[in-house]
Design a protein around this motif. Structure first.
Motif, PDB file in Angstrom:
ATOM      1  N   PRO A  12       0.844  -1.192   0.000  1.00  0.00           N
ATOM      2  CA  PRO A  12       0.000   0.000   0.000  1.00  0.00           C
ATOM      3  C   PRO A  12       0.887   1.252   0.000  1.00  0.00           C
ATOM      4  O   PRO A  12       1.960   1.263   0.616  1.00  0.00           O
ATOM      5  CB  PRO A  12      -0.782  -0.120   1.320  1.00  0.00           C
ATOM      6  N   LEU A  13       0.442   2.288  -0.704  1.00  0.00           N
ATOM      7  CA  LEU A  13       1.279   3.486  -0.854  1.00  0.00           C
ATOM      8  C   LEU A  13       1.745   4.061   0.472  1.00  0.00           C
ATOM      9  O   LEU A  13       2.879   4.519   0.576  1.00  0.00           O
ATOM     10  CB  LEU A  13       0.528   4.557  -1.654  1.00  0.00           C
ATOM     11  N   GLY A  14       0.914   4.001   1.489  1.00  0.00           N
ATOM     12  CA  GLY A  14       1.303   4.513   2.803  1.00  0.00           C
ATOM     13  C   GLY A  14       2.365   3.667   3.492  1.00  0.00           C
ATOM     14  O   GLY A  14       2.968   4.094   4.476  1.00  0.00           O
ATOM     15  N   HIS A  15       2.612   2.478   2.973  1.00  0.00           N
ATOM     16  CA  HIS A  15       3.601   1.565   3.557  1.00  0.00           C
ATOM     17  C   HIS A  15       4.622   1.123   2.515  1.00  0.00           C
ATOM     18  O   HIS A  15       5.185   0.027   2.611  1.00  0.00           O
ATOM     19  CB  HIS A  15       2.909   0.338   4.153  1.00  0.00           C
ATOM     20  N   CYS A  16       4.855   1.975   1.525  1.00  0.00           N
ATOM     21  CA  CYS A  16       5.805   1.653   0.450  1.00  0.00           C
ATOM     22  C   CYS A  16       7.193   1.388   1.043  1.00  0.00           C
ATOM     23  O   CYS A  16       7.669   2.123   1.893  1.00  0.00           O
ATOM     24  CB  CYS A  16       5.866   2.815  -0.536  1.00  0.00           C
ATOM     25  N   LEU A  43       3.721 -10.777   2.768  1.00  0.00           N
ATOM     26  CA  LEU A  43       5.153 -10.816   3.084  1.00  0.00           C
ATOM     27  C   LEU A  43       5.919 -11.510   1.958  1.00  0.00           C
ATOM     28  O   LEU A  43       6.576 -12.524   2.165  1.00  0.00           O
ATOM     29  CB  LEU A  43       5.378 -11.535   4.417  1.00  0.00           C
ATOM     30  N   ASN A  44       5.827 -10.962   0.764  1.00  0.00           N
ATOM     31  CA  ASN A  44       6.451 -11.554  -0.417  1.00  0.00           C
ATOM     32  C   ASN A  44       7.941 -11.205  -0.434  1.00  0.00           C
ATOM     33  O   ASN A  44       8.363 -10.252  -1.072  1.00  0.00           O
ATOM     34  CB  ASN A  44       5.736 -11.027  -1.665  1.00  0.00           C
ATOM     35  N   THR A  45       8.732 -12.008   0.269  1.00  0.00           N
ATOM     36  CA  THR A  45      10.153 -11.666   0.416  1.00  0.00           C
ATOM     37  C   THR A  45      10.944 -11.911  -0.866  1.00  0.00           C
ATOM     38  O   THR A  45      11.971 -11.281  -1.079  1.00  0.00           O
ATOM     39  CB  THR A  45      10.805 -12.428   1.590  1.00  0.00           C
ATOM     40  N   ARG A 139       9.646 -13.248  12.439  1.00  0.00           N
ATOM     41  CA  ARG A 139       8.977 -13.515  13.710  1.00  0.00           C
ATOM     42  C   ARG A 139       7.474 -13.750  13.576  1.00  0.00           C
ATOM     43  O   ARG A 139       6.804 -14.025  14.549  1.00  0.00           O
ATOM     44  CB  ARG A 139       9.224 -12.355  14.678  1.00  0.00           C
ATOM     45  N   LEU A 140       6.952 -13.663  12.362  1.00  0.00           N
ATOM     46  CA  LEU A 140       5.511 -13.840  12.175  1.00  0.00           C
ATOM     47  C   LEU A 140       5.138 -15.245  11.736  1.00  0.00           C
ATOM     48  O   LEU A 140       3.974 -15.563  11.608  1.00  0.00           O
ATOM     49  CB  LEU A 140       4.990 -12.836  11.133  1.00  0.00           C
ATOM     50  N   ASP A 176      12.893  -6.317   7.354  1.00  0.00           N
ATOM     51  CA  ASP A 176      12.735  -5.969   8.773  1.00  0.00           C
ATOM     52  C   ASP A 176      11.616  -4.953   8.963  1.00  0.00           C
ATOM     53  O   ASP A 176      10.810  -5.070   9.888  1.00  0.00           O
ATOM     54  CB  ASP A 176      14.047  -5.423   9.345  1.00  0.00           C
ATOM     55  N   ALA A 177      11.550  -3.954   8.079  1.00  0.00           N
ATOM     56  CA  ALA A 177      10.496  -2.941   8.179  1.00  0.00           C
ATOM     57  C   ALA A 177       9.125  -3.561   7.944  1.00  0.00           C
ATOM     58  O   ALA A 177       8.145  -3.197   8.602  1.00  0.00           O
ATOM     59  CB  ALA A 177      10.753  -1.823   7.165  1.00  0.00           C
ATOM     60  N   LEU A 178       9.056  -4.491   7.028  1.00  0.00           N
ATOM     61  CA  LEU A 178       7.797  -5.179   6.738  1.00  0.00           C
ATOM     62  C   LEU A 178       7.319  -5.968   7.949  1.00  0.00           C
ATOM     63  O   LEU A 178       6.145  -5.885   8.340  1.00  0.00           O
ATOM     64  CB  LEU A 178       8.010  -6.118   5.545  1.00  0.00           C
ATOM     65  N   ILE A 179       8.224  -6.684   8.593  1.00  0.00           N
ATOM     66  CA  ILE A 179       7.875  -7.456   9.792  1.00  0.00           C
ATOM     67  C   ILE A 179       7.420  -6.521  10.912  1.00  0.00           C
ATOM     68  O   ILE A 179       6.389  -6.758  11.543  1.00  0.00           O
ATOM     69  CB  ILE A 179       9.083  -8.310  10.264  1.00  0.00           C
ATOM     70  N   GLU A 180       8.186  -5.458  11.139  1.00  0.00           N
ATOM     71  CA  GLU A 180       7.823  -4.501  12.191  1.00  0.00           C
ATOM     72  C   GLU A 180       6.460  -3.867  11.912  1.00  0.00           C
ATOM     73  O   GLU A 180       5.659  -3.666  12.829  1.00  0.00           O
ATOM     74  CB  GLU A 180       8.898  -3.419  12.341  1.00  0.00           C
ATOM     75  N   GLY A 181       6.190  -3.550  10.644  1.00  0.00           N
ATOM     76  CA  GLY A 181       4.908  -2.965  10.267  1.00  0.00           C
ATOM     77  C   GLY A 181       3.749  -3.915  10.516  1.00  0.00           C
ATOM     78  O   GLY A 181       2.683  -3.512  11.002  1.00  0.00           O
ATOM     79  N   GLN A 182       3.950  -5.192  10.216  1.00  0.00           N
ATOM     80  CA  GLN A 182       2.909  -6.200  10.447  1.00  0.00           C
ATOM     81  C   GLN A 182       2.634  -6.365  11.947  1.00  0.00           C
ATOM     82  O   GLN A 182       1.494  -6.492  12.372  1.00  0.00           O
ATOM     83  CB  GLN A 182       3.315  -7.546   9.837  1.00  0.00           C
ATOM     84  N   ILE A 183       3.701  -6.366  12.731  1.00  0.00           N
ATOM     85  CA  ILE A 183       3.552  -6.497  14.192  1.00  0.00           C
ATOM     86  C   ILE A 183       2.821  -5.279  14.752  1.00  0.00           C
ATOM     87  O   ILE A 183       1.908  -5.411  15.576  1.00  0.00           O
ATOM     88  CB  ILE A 183       4.925  -6.695  14.868  1.00  0.00           C
TER      89      ILE A 183
END
Length: 197
Positions: A12-16, A43-45, A139-140, A176-183
């Protein structure tokens, strides 16, 4: 109604995540074969890895008809990054003169095995594995086995071995930012209840 997404990172643009995605050069060529079920995953790594490496390509599918041609690149030695009894430690490949074409299946363990089964060219490749990688930062998800890593973590660890003393930790910044954002989105209480056991 769907939220507008970034055409590059698909977030999403707000979480680019694009500002965090590096532009790394590598001698090793990385070919990521992604099972179609992973494409829409939040979480498409694999996509993040392909975006962060200049010498990487992401292909999506179950059967890759052009795989023999992709693997037969004269400037590279192809090998499959996938654990198993016949896999040898990647460290043995680090000092060779010809760079590697590192083929990495992306999907759940079951889907990754299916990719191998449906593409005999993959089964014919020498198989390599990571001998000692740091614990997963993912961690998810509960790892199915000790030493299991996400696709981007496995690629980063492999490149750290193959291209030492160069390091590829910058590849993990958007992860790392993606994981933190999901948490953060699920809240600490939900995260602790569902993922801290």
């Amino acid at each position: 109604m769907s939220r507008p997404t970034c055409s590059r990172c698909q977030r999403p643009l707000g979480h680019c995540l694009c500002p965090l995605i590096p532009d790394l050069e590598s001698r090793t060529r990385v070919l990521i074969l992604q099972h179609p079920s992973e494409v829409g995953h939040a979480l498409n790594t694999a996509r993040l890895a392909a975006l962060g490496l200049r010498n990487a390509e992401l292909r999506v599918g179950e059967v890759f008809a052009d795989l023999p041609q992709l693997l037969a690149q004269p400037d590279y030695r192809a090998c499959l990054l996938f654990p198993g009894e016949e896999a040898v430690a990647l460290t043995g490949y680090a000092s060779k003169e010809k760079p590697l074409l590192l083929v990495v299946p992306d999907g759940t363990w079951r889907k990754a095995r299916k990719l191998l089964h449906l593409n005999p060219s993959l089964m014919a490749l020498p198989r390599v594995s990571l001998s000692a990688a740091a614990p997963s930062r993912y961690r998810l998800r509960k790892a199915p086995a000790e030493g299991a890593l996400s696709t981007i973590e496995a690629i980063t660890a492999a490149l750290d071995v193959l291209e030492a003393p160069l390091g590829f930790d910058a590849l993990l910044r958007p992860f790392d930012a993606l994981i933190e954002g999901q948490i953060a989105a699920m809240g600490d209480e939900v995260f602790i209840r569902n993922h801290q056991r």
